[in-house]
Structures are given as C-alpha cells and as structure tokens.
Scaffold this active site. Structure first.
Site, short mmCIF file in Angstrom:
data_model
loop_
_atom_site.label_atom_id
_atom_site.label_comp_id
_atom_site.label_asym_id
_atom_site.label_seq_id
_atom_site.Cartn_x
_atom_site.Cartn_y
_atom_site.Cartn_z
CG ASP A 144 -4.06 -19.71 -0.66
OD1 ASP A 144 -3.16 -19.63 0.20
OD2 ASP A 144 -3.96 -20.44 -1.65
CG ASP B 72 -12.15 -5.14 6.21
OD1 ASP B 72 -12.33 -4.71 7.37
OD2 ASP B 72 -11.72 -4.42 5.30
CG ASP C 225 -7.35 -3.91 3.81
OD1 ASP C 225 -8.34 -3.72 4.56
OD2 ASP C 225 -7.25 -3.38 2.69
CE1 TYR D 265 -3.26 -2.76 -0.06
CE2 TYR D 265 -4.00 -2.09 2.10
CZ TYR D 265 -4.13 -2.89 1.00
OH TYR D 265 -5.14 -3.82 0.95
CE LYS E 89 -0.17 -18.12 -2.56
NZ LYS E 89 -1.26 -19.09 -2.47
MG LIG Z 1 -10.17 -2.81 5.01
MG LIG Z 2 -5.13 -20.82 -3.45
#
Ligand SMILES: [Mg+2]
Ligand SMILES: [Mg+2]
Lengths: 365, 365
Positions: free
Chosen positions: A218, A246, A242, A141, A186
């Site tokens: 994931d 959420d 983030d 970000y 990841k």
């Molecule tokens: Mg958010």
């Molecule tokens: Mg995957």
C-alpha cells in the site's frame, strides 16, 4: 551472432507493430553483423480462426526451437463470446505456462518529450527508470478456488522454490542496473509475504553489491506516484505485481511506449508490448510501434546479451521522439502524425546515421 | 440534538489535532444548537503506559455508551519493540473488531488551493470528489494462514453475508452522493471476486437510482491516476481497498487533509484522520488539524445525519485554504505558517462569520 526468433504477430494491430519491430531488428542485425532467423507462427484469435485453438502444437514446436519469441498482441471483439478454452488470451497464458516463463519484466522509463501526456507533474515523472519484476505463475491467481452456497475463497500459496527463483532473478537484474532492489509485500498481515521477506533477507548475502529495501504494497502504491524516480528494481508477487505494474504504466503518459518480457532464468524469453490488440485501429497503419520496438531491445539485452545493440535501439527511439516525430496516439497536432511505417523509418534512419557517424569517427582513429 | 461522543486522543500529535477538532465541533454545536457530550478515554501507546493494554475495558465501555467515536492517532517509536499484543496499533484493530466496524470510508476530495502539492497535473487532480468504501474485517488479511517447511499460504475468503452488507452500504452511500458506484474486483481470476460481482449485480435492482460499473483492480489502479474525477463511490474488498485507498490518498497532495470513517451499517462509527501519529512533531503545536476536523464533519453526516452542519465544516476548511492560511506542512512560505490553534481559530471564525451573515439575511426576510 546467429539467433532464431519466433514471431507471433497475433491479432488487431499485432501484425503491424511486429512488422515494424522486425524491420528495426533487421537494421540492427545488419549494422552489428548478427543474423536473425525468423520463423512466423500463429497465436490468439488468428490461430483460433486457422487451427481452432489459440495455441497450436506447431506454434509450441516452433517456439521451442528458437532462442526467443516476439509477440504482437492477442484478442478482439470477434472472439469475445467464445468459450474460455477458445479465447485468444488463453494462448498467451498457455505459452507462458508451457515455457515456464515465471518472471514478468515491466520497465517504465520516462521519455522527456512525452511528459506532457503524463498525468503526473513534469518534475515527478521526469527521470523515472524503474523495472518491475512480477512473479507470473504462482500465488492467488493460480491457487485453489472454492465456492459453496454461502461463501467463496481463493488460496494464495507460494513455495519457497517459486519465491527463490524470482528473487534471484530480480537480484541479477538489479546488478545489471543501478544496484537497488525494493521488495514489495504485505508482511505485516500475510504469511506468504513473511516467507517472501525471509527469502529476500537470506539471499541478500549472495548479492553484496545490491542495496535492498522492503516496502509494504500500500505504501508503494503511493510512492510510485509521489516519487517514482526513487525506484530501480521492484520485485513482488503475482497479484501485487499485476496492480503495481499497471499503476506504474501511467507514469510515462502512454501505454504505447511500454515493452515487457516474460522470462525464466535462462536466456529464453517472450517479448511483447504492454498495450493490447487495439482492434479499433487495426489495419489502418497508424499504430504506435514504439512498445514493440522497445520489446526487441529487451530481447537483445536479456536473451542475447547484446547490451550495446539494445541501448542503440532505445537511444534511437528517444531521439526520434526528441526530434518531434510521433504517431497519431501521441502527436499533439494530429495532421503531422506519422504512420507506423514512417515512424519506423525514422528510427531506422537514426540507427543508420549513428552508425555512419561512428564509422567515420573510427576511420580517423 | 444531543449526542454522546467518545474522544480517543491517542499518541503523538493525536491529542493536539483532536483538541482542535473538538473546538470546531463545539462551535458547530453552539451555532446549530446541538449538545455534544464528550467522554475521554485511552487507546494505543497512552493506554499501554497507563493500563498496560492498548485497549482497556473502560475504553470499550465508554465507547459502547456513545453515539460515535473520534480518534486521533496511535503509535510511536516508544512502543515499536513491544510484543504484538502490546503494540498501539493493536488497540485500533481491536476497537474495529469489538464494534464490528466492517466498512472503511475513505473520501478523497481535492482542494483547489492545494493542487500545487499534488504529484498529479492540476487539470487531473482538480474536481476529484470520490469515496472509497473498503471492506475492513474480512478477506485475505483475516483468512487462515499456514506455514510449512517449503511453503506459505493465506486464504482469501468471503461469505455472502460479508459482501452483501458492505455492498448495501456502498449503494446507500452512492444514493447520498452523485449516484454512481464502481465495484472493483479481479473477477477474471478470483472466485471471491466472482461472488462479489454476482452480489453487486443482484443488489442493483434494489437501487435503481444508482448507476453501477464493474472494473478490474489493475485497471482502476491506472484510472485513479489518469482520470480520478471519473469516480464517485468505489466499493471493494479489504486488500484491494487497502491498496487503492492509499494510492488515491496522494491525489490531494497531502495526507494532512484526509479524513476517514469506520462504520457498521447503523449510525455508530469511528472517525479518524488518515495520517499517523507523527511523533517527530508531537507537542510542537504545529500539526495540521484539517483531517481530524474533516473527520468530525464525516461524523456529523454519517452518524448524526447532520448534513448541513457537515457541509458547513467542509466549506469553512476550504475557505480558510482559499484565504491562503496553512499549517507548516502545507505552507509554501514556512514563516507564514499558522500553528494548529491559529489555523483552527480561522476555521471557527469562518463558521461564526457565515452564521452571522446568515442571521442578518434571515432578519431581512
Ligand atoms: Mg494487469
Ligand atoms: Mg494501507
């Protein structure tokens, strides 16, 4: 104890929920004999209207003289077409940056009496008590952005130092809780994730009391829904945090009960509800103050080390829900819904009653 | 019609579920008078054992002479300690790259008879029928990676062309379905997302029959759980697609019923179940073949344009579930669970019965 707190009511329902939370704070102060000195300052749209900037110098000054900050919410349609520098949200980004608040804490704890509102089955959402620790000031970000005629790019970059401080933070938090840390990355494809995982592995030795697992983002996105009670503390980078925080916020069935903190490793921090400024119900006195009240509990715990006081607020909020009292957003029967003030009264009464009960017990000892 | 299909059974339960799906494919061929010519080839661990590479030249050669590929699954503990180039998963990555399969299609459709297994409340998971279209060959997973003494980075990069082709693909798919497209990005902070959003806006005019919405990834991570039936087609980049498609996979209550496709814009494609090779139950004849059978349905629809045939397979699978037949993974009463072959027989019988019923109807017209 004596503590200075800067109060930033902000926009929309911000002033209402903050006023409610301040009343609970004062009730706790009275009961536990603490003095909380409050200083009010402007942020967001309210600050733009008054000072033509979403974060005035005076606000920064006031905050730097405090031990912690309590914020309501910022934003609203009135300022939606402002240029980027004059957006209410900018005030929030700037204050986090000014005070280097690099760790965002997002606890998710299910309240048994709210489980009907959860999209998850009761048995799945029950007993969830997790804390997501999100790195808030680095990563993709904030990395370099580029645009050419034919392509666009964003750089995801983390220094060792940035990762070390957030990981240390998460280990410390896991120690205070159930002693389990899940680091999310990841690492099978990202270099930043591989560095992240190495640092968690290096730090492990310093925290022998904490049990560590590594999980791919994931896979955690699935498990947060199929088995959320598996988790204690989750630590992850800015973007993954983030998305996951959420996602996890839906478990309880209401954004209206979710507090948050942005901290920096010492005791200073900014505390605010997860929900926004809800301009559509601002001024009606019907907003749910639970998330802001629970943010005060987080402040007491993390900034002031007042564990008992924090737990007392959380107990009182849960007890009021258990007694069947809800604001309009959560009430099944809207006619029986309490106003912001009425609901806050119930929480304060619960704290007072408990205190009286305790005093009577003590007088018998 | 006549079609050539390469069959890649792979590892673990791969050969078993593929064998079951091939039987269903042949039943459909017989009923609708198509000829499916099958060529078997090696991939993954099986290919490593036989040819010392997870994707032999012969396999590539066979695939390039086919109209589509059906894959079982790759991987297993036997090859877990192999060097990166000799990992079974490498075969899958290479085949996608070799054939430029840039679009990953992950449909999620809830089966009423499986809703008890979903972590979501029945009313939330019911009537979900969405398709996630994930860009599969670009973005941060493939961008430049760097490591210094004190930092690590990954470059998230997308060319206009890469985005255009996946967005076109998603628009075409939305046209074939309910005509609604949700484009997911993080345009409030990422430059790649801003380019992505611009391209979707540019393309909109070419697809007036498709209704478009833009949504931020963190917000979609919530809504996929609170209101999954809102979505028709979702299109997003590689990383967001990875996270969201795995998150969405929990809705149905079982990975065992989720098919997938990797396509490239023409009719060629690779079809495979979402689940893995499940080595712990390999060879026992108890694996759930539903996901692979439904992958065959996707192949018929997307590669061969056989809409009716595809729908017939999906109808039959649903009917068998509705009749209360399940393999071990989904059966509530494990004693009544069917084997892979028994369950496949039910699906084929369902197709045959329906065909006989249709023929009788026709003979009366
Ligand atoms: Mg958010
Ligand atoms: Mg995957």
């Amino acid at each position: 104890m004596e503590k200075k707190i800067t109060i930033l009511p902000g926009d929309g329902i911000g002033p209402e929920v903050v006023a409610a939370a301040v009343r609970v704070l004062q009730a706790i102060g009275k009961r536990y004999k603490h003095e909380f000195h409050l200083a009010y300052a402007a942020i967001g749209g309210a600050a733009i209207d008054q000072f033509n900037t979403p974060l005035p110098e005076e606000t920064i000054e006031t905050c730097s003289q405090s031990d912690a900050i309590l914020l309501g919410a910022v934003g609203g349609p009135k300022w939606d077409n402002n240029p980027p520098e004059l957006r209410p949200e900018k005030g929030l980004l700037q204050i986090r940056k000014t005070f280097d608040l690099f760790a965002n804490l997002r606890p998710v704890k299910s309240f048994p009496s709210l489980l009907d509102s959860s999209p998850l089955k009761r048995e799945v959402a029950d007993n969830v008590d997790l804390l997501i620790v999100r790195e808030l000031t680095g990563g993709i970000y904030f990395g370099e952005k580029k645009r050419t005629e034919s392509a666009a790019s964003d750089l995801n970059i983390y220094t060792r130092e940035e990762i070390e401080r957030i990981v240390d933070n998460a280990f410390e938090l896991a120690k205070l809780r159930r002693g389990r840390l899940c680091s999310v990355d990841k690492a099978n494809v990202l270099e930043t994730s591989r560095l992240w995982r190495e640092i968690v592995e290096e730090k492990k030795a310093q925290y022998p009391e904490v049990e560590v697992e590594h999980n791919l983002v994931d896979s955690v996105a699935m498990k947060l829904i199929t088995n959320p009670s598996h988790y204690d503390v989750i630590v992850t980078d800015n973007m993954f945090g983030d998305i996951l925080s959420d996602e996890a916020s839906v478990i309880t069935g209401s954004l209206g009960v979710l507090p948050s903190a942005s901290i920096r490793g010492d005791s200073f921090g900014l505390y605010e509800p997860v929900h926004g400024s809800a301009p559509e119900i601002a001024g009606l006195g019907i907003a749910n103050p639970a998330a802001t009240i629970l943010s005060v509990a987080m402040m007491l715990r993390y900034s002031f080390g007042m564990k008992e006081e924090a737990a007392e607020i959380e107990r009182a909020v849960n007890a009021v829900f258990e007694d069947g009292y809800f604001t309009r957003d959560l009430a099944k029967d809207k006619d029986s819904a309490l106003t912001t003030d009425e609901w806050t009264d119930k929480v304060i009464a619960e704290i007072d009653t408990n205190f009286v009960a305790d005093s009577i017990m003590e007088s018998y000892i």
